[in-house]
Design a protein around this motif. Structure first.
Motif, PDB file in Angstrom:
ATOM      1  N   SER A 152       0.822  -1.213   0.000  1.00  0.00           N
ATOM      2  CA  SER A 152       0.000   0.000   0.000  1.00  0.00           C
ATOM      3  C   SER A 152       0.852   1.257   0.000  1.00  0.00           C
ATOM      4  O   SER A 152       1.872   1.334   0.688  1.00  0.00           O
ATOM      5  N   LEU A 156     -11.961   0.987  -3.535  1.00  0.00           N
ATOM      6  CA  LEU A 156     -12.110  -0.135  -2.603  1.00  0.00           C
ATOM      7  C   LEU A 156     -13.186   0.147  -1.568  1.00  0.00           C
ATOM      8  O   LEU A 156     -13.251   1.239  -1.013  1.00  0.00           O
ATOM      9  N   HIS A 157     -13.997  -0.864  -1.310  1.00  0.00           N
ATOM     10  CA  HIS A 157     -15.007  -0.781  -0.255  1.00  0.00           C
ATOM     11  C   HIS A 157     -14.539  -1.752   0.841  1.00  0.00           C
ATOM     12  O   HIS A 157     -14.593  -2.968   0.662  1.00  0.00           O
ATOM     13  N   ARG A 158     -14.034  -1.199   1.936  1.00  0.00           N
ATOM     14  CA  ARG A 158     -13.384  -2.009   2.965  1.00  0.00           C
ATOM     15  C   ARG A 158     -14.328  -3.046   3.577  1.00  0.00           C
ATOM     16  O   ARG A 158     -15.498  -2.778   3.834  1.00  0.00           O
ATOM     17  N   ALA A 214     -11.063  -6.046   0.908  1.00  0.00           N
ATOM     18  CA  ALA A 214     -12.012  -5.061   0.378  1.00  0.00           C
ATOM     19  C   ALA A 214     -12.774  -5.674  -0.791  1.00  0.00           C
ATOM     20  O   ALA A 214     -12.359  -6.688  -1.364  1.00  0.00           O
ATOM     21  N   ASP A 228      -5.350  -6.153   4.516  1.00  0.00           N
ATOM     22  CA  ASP A 228      -6.735  -5.682   4.554  1.00  0.00           C
ATOM     23  C   ASP A 228      -7.524  -6.316   3.399  1.00  0.00           C
ATOM     24  O   ASP A 228      -6.974  -6.573   2.322  1.00  0.00           O
ATOM     25  N   PHE A 249      -5.187   1.966   3.798  1.00  0.00           N
ATOM     26  CA  PHE A 249      -5.168   0.493   3.699  1.00  0.00           C
ATOM     27  C   PHE A 249      -3.769  -0.023   4.016  1.00  0.00           C
ATOM     28  O   PHE A 249      -2.771   0.588   3.658  1.00  0.00           O
TER      29      PHE A 249
END
Ligand SMILES: NC(=O)c1ccc[n+]([C@@H]2O[C@H](COP(=O)([O-])OP(=O)(O)OC[C@H]3O[C@@H](n4cnc5c(N)ncnc54)[C@H](OP(=O)(O)O)[C@@H]3O)[C@@H](O)[C@H]2O)c1
Length: 335
Positions: free
Chosen positions: A81, A109-111, A92, A90, A86
């Motif tokens: 990253s 990105l949608h975590r 996503a 992680d 992020f």
């Protein structure tokens, strides 16, 4: 680092087949500021994507031409990253090109929150994902579903349909579902359908009348055609139709079938409403809260067919289009 991608090799001559795609090695660019390197872990496939092959650009994405890498929603893991938002490891959800390793901007990105670490990855592409959000938006916002309703869901064993069926049950409605095989009809029973039928077993109207002898209040339509016509016949006074999709009409060119009996909308004072999920982001928080609560309470579950191996994406996509899936078709790219 090794990366591979799936490209459209040539236009299908009729139904989409695995040989219409090819797999190539992909370049992995250097990371820039605000970017992350991600590995694709699960890829969800949609029937609607076939409509974009050779088609125009739409709200769902650009038309797909030979040499293009299609994209659909996937669960990715961050490998590296260059953003404070992020870290490595992680997870996503993103609209992911069909590429095993690639670079993404963090805004894409949608975590997946760490408190959802116990939820199977597939659920983020089904009941908690885009198909779930589509079903929720159609049912809640445009269908106004209520516990007292009898709801009919067509294509009920598909990605969106299996969510719509379960969500309608979760709010307490009586639910009738249709699907295209005896095995899928059994699945609808396991998901809580009060009645279900195989649309290949006869005329849609006869099958629907037998399944819902007192009529229906709400029709959640994924397939259109004969089933839409049948639903208009059995909707009670003031009934509602939500047009989510028209899978039976895709690829049928000039042969499209409309409801010949639409005048029943006048006598029965029916409403029919189409919707596009992409204009309803303001509903997402409600969706995530309701769907997570229902999942934890055991009221809903992820319904998916998994095919193992990134290299089998073309095969999985072709199989999806010939009805080879129950629930969402997902490719497990971990192997
Ligand atoms: N409005 C929106 O914003 C939005 C967003 C996402 C998706 N959609 C639409 O929602 C629908 C469902 O999407 P999905 O991702 O759930 O797709 P899916 O998993 O492929 O489900 C669609 C189902 O339609 C059924 N079907 C296909 N051809 C049929 C035919 N000739 N007659 C009757 N049934 C047929 C198949 O079920 P059986 O094999 O059981 O017959 C298939 O499983 C699609 O039409 C899609 O385009 C709309």
């Amino acid at each position: 680092m090794d990366s591979h991608e799936v490209l459209l090799a040539n236009y299908p001559d009729g139904a989409v087949e695995a040989r219409n795609f090819r797999i190539e090695t992909a370049d992995v660019p250097e990371l820039g500021p605000g970017q992350v390197l991600v590995r694709l872990r699960r890829l969800g496939l949609n029937a609607g994507l076939a409509n974009r092959i050779g088609g125009p650009d739409t709200a769902y994405g650009p038309g797909i031409r030979p040499g293009d890498v299609p994209a659909s929603d996937g669960v990715v893991e961050v490998l590296d990253s260059r953003s404070d938002l992020f870290r490595q490891g992680d997870l996503a959800v993103r609209k992911s090109p069909w590429r095993s390793v690639g670079v993404a901007a963090v805004e894409e990105l949608h975590r997946i929150p760490t408190l959802e670490a116990d939820v199977p990855l597939e659920a983020h592409l089904t009941v908690l994902g885009h198909v779930g959000f589509t079903a929720y938006t159609g049912l809640m916002r445009f269908g106004g579903v209520r516990a007292a309703d009898t709801v009919y869901v067509s294509g009920a064993a598909g990605g969106v349909g299996s969510c719509a069926l379960q969500f309608a049950k979760a709010v307490g409605a009586t639910v009738v579902g249709s699907a295209g095989s005896a095995q899928k009809v059994r699945l609808l029973g396991e998901l809580g359908a009060d009645a279900a039928f195989n649309h290949h077993d006869g005329a849609a109207l006869d099958l629907l009348r037998a399944a819902a002898p007192d009529g229906i209040d709400l029709f959640y339509d994924n397939v259109g055609g004969e089933q839409l016509e049948a639903a208009l016949e059995v909707l009670r006074f003031g009934g509602r139709v939500v047009i989510c999709g028209a899978a039976s009409q895709y690829g049928s060119g000039g042969e499209r079938r409309g409801p010949a009996n639409y005048m029943r909308m006048i006598y029965r004072q029916l409403t029919m409403r189409g919707f596009d999920v992409t204009s309803n982001e303001d509903l997402r928080e409600d969706f995530e809260s309701d769907a997570t609560r229902w999942l934890r309470a055991g009221k809903i579950r992820s319904v998916h067919t998994v095919i193992d191996g990134f290299g089998r994406i073309p095969e999985a996509f072709a199989s999806l289009l010939s009805g080879g899936n129950s629930g969402r078709m997902i490719v497990d790219c971990d192997g």
